[in-house]
Motif scaffolding. Structure first.
Motif, PDB file in Angstrom:
ATOM      1  N   VAL A 384       1.744 -13.048  -0.257  1.00 15.52           N
ATOM      2  CA  VAL A 384       2.294 -14.259   0.358  1.00 15.52           C
ATOM      3  C   VAL A 384       3.544 -13.909   1.160  1.00 15.52           C
ATOM      4  N   MET A 385       4.383 -13.033   0.602  1.00 13.17           N
ATOM      5  CA  MET A 385       5.576 -12.582   1.320  1.00 13.17           C
ATOM      6  C   MET A 385       5.186 -11.730   2.528  1.00 13.17           C
ATOM      7  N   MET A 386       4.216 -10.838   2.327  1.00 11.64           N
ATOM      8  CA  MET A 386       3.774  -9.976   3.420  1.00 11.64           C
ATOM      9  C   MET A 386       3.309 -10.802   4.612  1.00 11.64           C
ATOM     10  N   GLU A 387       2.452 -11.786   4.334  1.00 10.17           N
ATOM     11  CA  GLU A 387       1.897 -12.591   5.419  1.00 10.17           C
ATOM     12  C   GLU A 387       2.993 -13.357   6.151  1.00 10.17           C
ATOM     13  N   ARG A 388       3.946 -13.913   5.407  1.00 13.09           N
ATOM     14  CA  ARG A 388       5.020 -14.701   6.037  1.00 13.09           C
ATOM     15  C   ARG A 388       5.831 -13.810   6.983  1.00 13.09           C
ATOM     16  N   VAL A 389       6.189 -12.612   6.527  1.00  9.78           N
ATOM     17  CA  VAL A 389       6.966 -11.691   7.367  1.00  9.78           C
ATOM     18  C   VAL A 389       6.162 -11.283   8.594  1.00  9.78           C
ATOM     19  N   GLN A 390       4.890 -10.949   8.385  1.00  8.23           N
ATOM     20  CA  GLN A 390       4.053 -10.519   9.505  1.00  8.23           C
ATOM     21  C   GLN A 390       3.842 -11.629  10.525  1.00  8.23           C
ATOM     22  N   LYS A 391       3.675 -12.866  10.067  1.00  9.65           N
ATOM     23  CA  LYS A 391       3.475 -13.983  10.991  1.00  9.65           C
ATOM     24  C   LYS A 391       4.716 -14.241  11.843  1.00  9.65           C
ATOM     25  N   LYS A 392       5.885 -13.854  11.338  1.00  8.52           N
ATOM     26  CA  LYS A 392       7.118 -14.033  12.084  1.00  8.52           C
ATOM     27  C   LYS A 392       7.490 -12.803  12.906  1.00  8.52           C
ATOM     28  N   GLY A 393       6.540 -11.856  13.011  1.00 11.76           N
ATOM     29  CA  GLY A 393       6.744 -10.696  13.860  1.00 11.76           C
ATOM     30  C   GLY A 393       7.253  -9.457  13.155  1.00 11.76           C
ATOM     31  N   GLY A 394       7.446  -9.541  11.827  1.00  6.70           N
ATOM     32  CA  GLY A 394       7.908  -8.377  11.078  1.00  6.70           C
ATOM     33  C   GLY A 394       6.746  -7.537  10.567  1.00  6.70           C
ATOM     34  N   GLU A 395       7.083  -6.535   9.778  1.00  4.84           N
ATOM     35  CA  GLU A 395       6.070  -5.618   9.252  1.00  4.84           C
ATOM     36  C   GLU A 395       6.216  -5.503   7.742  1.00  4.84           C
ATOM     37  N   ALA A 396       5.092  -5.195   7.088  1.00  2.00           N
ATOM     38  CA  ALA A 396       5.057  -5.190   5.624  1.00  2.00           C
ATOM     39  C   ALA A 396       4.307  -3.970   5.112  1.00  2.00           C
ATOM     40  N   LEU A 397       4.718  -3.531   3.920  1.00  3.64           N
ATOM     41  CA  LEU A 397       4.086  -2.358   3.300  1.00  3.64           C
ATOM     42  C   LEU A 397       4.049  -2.543   1.793  1.00  3.64           C
ATOM     43  N   TYR A 398       2.882  -2.266   1.212  1.00  2.00           N
ATOM     44  CA  TYR A 398       2.701  -2.259  -0.242  1.00  2.00           C
ATOM     45  C   TYR A 398       2.227  -0.869  -0.637  1.00  2.00           C
ATOM     46  N   VAL A 399       2.900  -0.282  -1.630  1.00  2.00           N
ATOM     47  CA  VAL A 399       2.674   1.106  -2.018  1.00  2.00           C
ATOM     48  C   VAL A 399       2.261   1.154  -3.484  1.00  2.00           C
ATOM     49  N   VAL A 400       1.379   2.089  -3.836  1.00  2.00           N
ATOM     50  CA  VAL A 400       1.054   2.350  -5.233  1.00  2.00           C
ATOM     51  C   VAL A 400       1.584   3.732  -5.592  1.00  2.00           C
ATOM     52  N   PHE A 401       2.345   3.803  -6.687  1.00  2.00           N
ATOM     53  CA  PHE A 401       2.948   5.047  -7.156  1.00  2.00           C
ATOM     54  C   PHE A 401       2.208   5.531  -8.401  1.00  2.00           C
ATOM     55  N   GLY A 402       1.802   6.776  -8.394  1.00  2.00           N
ATOM     56  CA  GLY A 402       0.993   7.302  -9.475  1.00  2.00           C
ATOM     57  C   GLY A 402       1.759   7.539 -10.769  1.00  2.00           C
ATOM     58  N   THR A 403       1.136   7.202 -11.871  1.00  2.00           N
ATOM     59  CA  THR A 403       1.625   7.515 -13.212  1.00  2.00           C
ATOM     60  C   THR A 403       0.479   7.321 -14.193  1.00  2.00           C
ATOM     61  N   PRO A 404       0.417   8.110 -15.249  1.00  2.00           N
ATOM     62  CA  PRO A 404      -0.518   7.759 -16.327  1.00  2.00           C
ATOM     63  C   PRO A 404      -0.162   6.388 -16.878  1.00  2.00           C
ATOM     64  N   THR A 405      -1.164   5.645 -17.320  1.00  2.00           N
ATOM     65  CA  THR A 405      -0.908   4.325 -17.912  1.00  2.00           C
ATOM     66  C   THR A 405      -1.410   4.259 -19.346  1.00  2.00           C
ATOM     67  N   TYR A 406      -1.827   5.391 -19.887  1.00  2.00           N
ATOM     68  CA  TYR A 406      -2.207   5.527 -21.292  1.00  2.00           C
ATOM     69  C   TYR A 406      -3.223   4.452 -21.684  1.00  2.00           C
ATOM     70  N   GLY A 407      -2.872   3.446 -22.426  1.00  2.00           N
ATOM     71  CA  GLY A 407      -3.868   2.459 -22.836  1.00  2.00           C
ATOM     72  C   GLY A 407      -4.446   1.654 -21.696  1.00  2.00           C
ATOM     73  N   GLY A 408      -3.768   1.644 -20.541  1.00  2.00           N
ATOM     74  CA  GLY A 408      -4.217   0.856 -19.402  1.00  2.00           C
ATOM     75  C   GLY A 408      -3.420  -0.420 -19.252  1.00  2.00           C
ATOM     76  N   HIS A 409      -3.395  -0.959 -18.033  1.00  2.00           N
ATOM     77  CA  HIS A 409      -2.637  -2.171 -17.747  1.00  2.00           C
ATOM     78  C   HIS A 409      -3.085  -3.338 -18.627  1.00  2.00           C
ATOM     79  N   HIS A 410      -2.100  -4.067 -19.136  1.00  2.00           N
ATOM     80  CA  HIS A 410      -2.284  -5.292 -19.918  1.00  2.00           C
ATOM     81  C   HIS A 410      -2.867  -5.030 -21.308  1.00  2.00           C
ATOM     82  N   THR A 411      -2.868  -3.783 -21.746  1.00  2.00           N
ATOM     83  CA  THR A 411      -3.300  -3.488 -23.110  1.00  2.00           C
ATOM     84  C   THR A 411      -2.083  -3.295 -24.002  1.00  2.00           C
ATOM     85  N   SER A 412      -2.302  -3.286 -25.306  1.00  2.00           N
ATOM     86  CA  SER A 412      -1.196  -3.198 -26.261  1.00  2.00           C
ATOM     87  C   SER A 412      -0.533  -1.833 -26.275  1.00  2.00           C
TER      88      SER A 412
END
Length: 438
Positions: A384-412
């Motif tokens: 939602v933030m990305m689109e708002r900035v881009q619609k107003k002429g700006g630029e946006a970037l979303y990055v994924v940074f690597g790491t082990p997550t062991y049990g996995g996202h949203h697990t105990s």
């Protein structure tokens, strides 16, 4: 604050990295979920204030009209008091009272230049964290202290990463061209925190906005993906059917069965024909109805979500869902109430930002592998933030940074390699310098 000035971003960030680990662990001990992130709000606000940032808090950054699914007053009071008891100063917390959590910090440089925003989410999950000694937070003494809440997605690491980056800018203010703005956003998990901030105009002045996530599909420390795609558009709804109670044996004909209507709707929601031009999803996660054995239920409540690979595909799912919900109500002579609960959109990184970030990553020793592309395959309200900035002429970037997550996202048993905190802050700092020409 120990100063580390006139050094490269890599050296400055490495110098403060041990502090950032302790910040992450403090945040991990006191997790709070959507609109209840009082500990994280006060923790961040105090540090940014100490480092010379101008602060925006409370209703200055959260639109009440967009504050969807607010917690009960009892929960708000409980978690507010819990944060104070844990050591948060109330002067940094009071504006957030009522669930208006989050922090925006602004630092202006003395040189002309663009306004660059960095977004970091701060909310935890409603998950019970593992308590056995095979789980590192247990062994090393920073396991969640709040039963039923835990940072099982990595937002504590995101917050620490943001603070580490903010400290770098505070110590090198003379190198800032224009303005840097930090958006520590609440309620990412329920996907309405970004919209509540956007509604206050907080990204309208940005020339660039950057955000990211740890882990996801990158499981090795030192990996990075800047060509991130396949953000799924999403719509969530609270749905209530109202009927009429009756004795289930004596006069069932006098009743209007809300549970039966809800079940009709649920069965048919899952039967929606999937879209032929991309992935589409529907899920009913909660269905509550009934009071006892022999009373026809007069109320049924459910929570459902739709998703689509594009905004258009999700809209198709929403329209079909509405038709089914309304049809079930007519079939069983029920009254229907539908309340939007959250939304996210599908969008894309700005191509110029992707190109520049590859060049930046290639020259960072901490980056061991640039993954050519990463399909997110889920929803993220930063779009939602990305689109708002881009619609107003700006630029946006979303990055994924690597790491082990062991049990996995949203697990105990979720956990991370804390090195990713340093790697992310370092990348953002060097990326900033590339954007402003330092």
């Amino acid at each position: 604050m120990k100063l580390c000035v006139n050094h490269s971003p890599e050296d400055s960030i490495a110098y403060h990295y041990p502090e950032a680990v302790q910040w992450r662990r403090a945040l991990h001990r006191y997790p709070q979920p959507s609109w209840l992130e009082f500990y994280a709000t006060g923790f961040v606000a105090e540090k940014l204030s100490e480092w010379g940032y101008d602060l925006l808090l409370g209703k200055d950054i959260i639109s009440p009209e967009k504050q969807l699914l607010p917690p009960s007053q009892e929960k708000l009071e409980t978690e507010y008091k819990r944060a104070i008891k844990a050591g948060i100063k109330e002067k940094f917390l009071f504006p957030a009272k009522g669930g208006f959590t989050g922090v925006v910090g602004v630092l202006k440089g003395s040189l002309p230049g663009p306004t660059v925003g960095f977004r970091f989410d701060i909310d935890a999950n409603e998950v019970m964290e593992a308590r056995d000694n095979t789980h590192r937070p247990v062994r090393e003494g920073f396991v969640s202290q709040i039963p039923g809440y835990a940072h099982m997605c990595g937002h504590d690491a995101h917050t620490a990463m943001g603070l580490l980056l903010a400290l770098y800018f505070a110590e090198n203010r003379d190198k800032i061209k224009g303005t840097v703005k930090f958006l520590f956003q609440p309620n990412e998990e329920n996907l309405s925190g970004a919209a509540a901030m956007v509604d206050k105009g907080l990204v309208d002045d940005l020339d660039y906005i950057l955000g990211g996530h740890v882990g996801i599909n990158l499981k090795q420390t030192g990996q990075i993906a800047v060509n991130v795609h396949s953000f799924m558009a999403l719509s969530r709804f609270e749905v209530t059917y109202y009927g009429k109670p009756a004795h289930a044996a004596l006069r069932p004909d006098e009743g209007k069965n809300a549970l039966l209507g809800a079940c009709t709707a649920v069965n048919n929601l899952y039967a929606i024909a999937r879209h032929g031009l991309g992935a589409s999803r529907v899920n009913v996660g909660i269905l509550h109805s009934g009071s006892t054995w022999n009373v026809i239920p007069d109320k049924a409540y459910l929570r459902l979500e739709t998703r689509g690979a594009t905004n258009e595909i999700n809209e198709y799912m929403v329209q079909r869902a509405y038709q089914i919900l309304e049809g079930a109500a007519k079939m069983h002579d029920l009254t229907l109430e539908i309340k939007p609960a959250a939304s996210a959109i599908s969008t894309e990184n700005s191509p110029k930002m992707v190109e520049l970030s590859v060049q930046v990553a290639q020259n960072l020793p901490s980056i061991k592998e640039i993954v050519p592309e990463c399909a997110f395959n889920a929803s993220e309200d930063f779009t939602v933030m990305m689109e708002r900035v881009q619609k107003k002429g700006g630029e946006a970037l979303y990055v994924v940074f690597g790491t082990p997550t062991y049990g996995g996202h949203h697990t105990s048993t979720f956990d991370i390699d804390e090195t990713v905190i340093k790697n992310g802050a370092e990348f953002f700092a060097v990326m900033y310098n590339a954007l402003v020409g330092n």
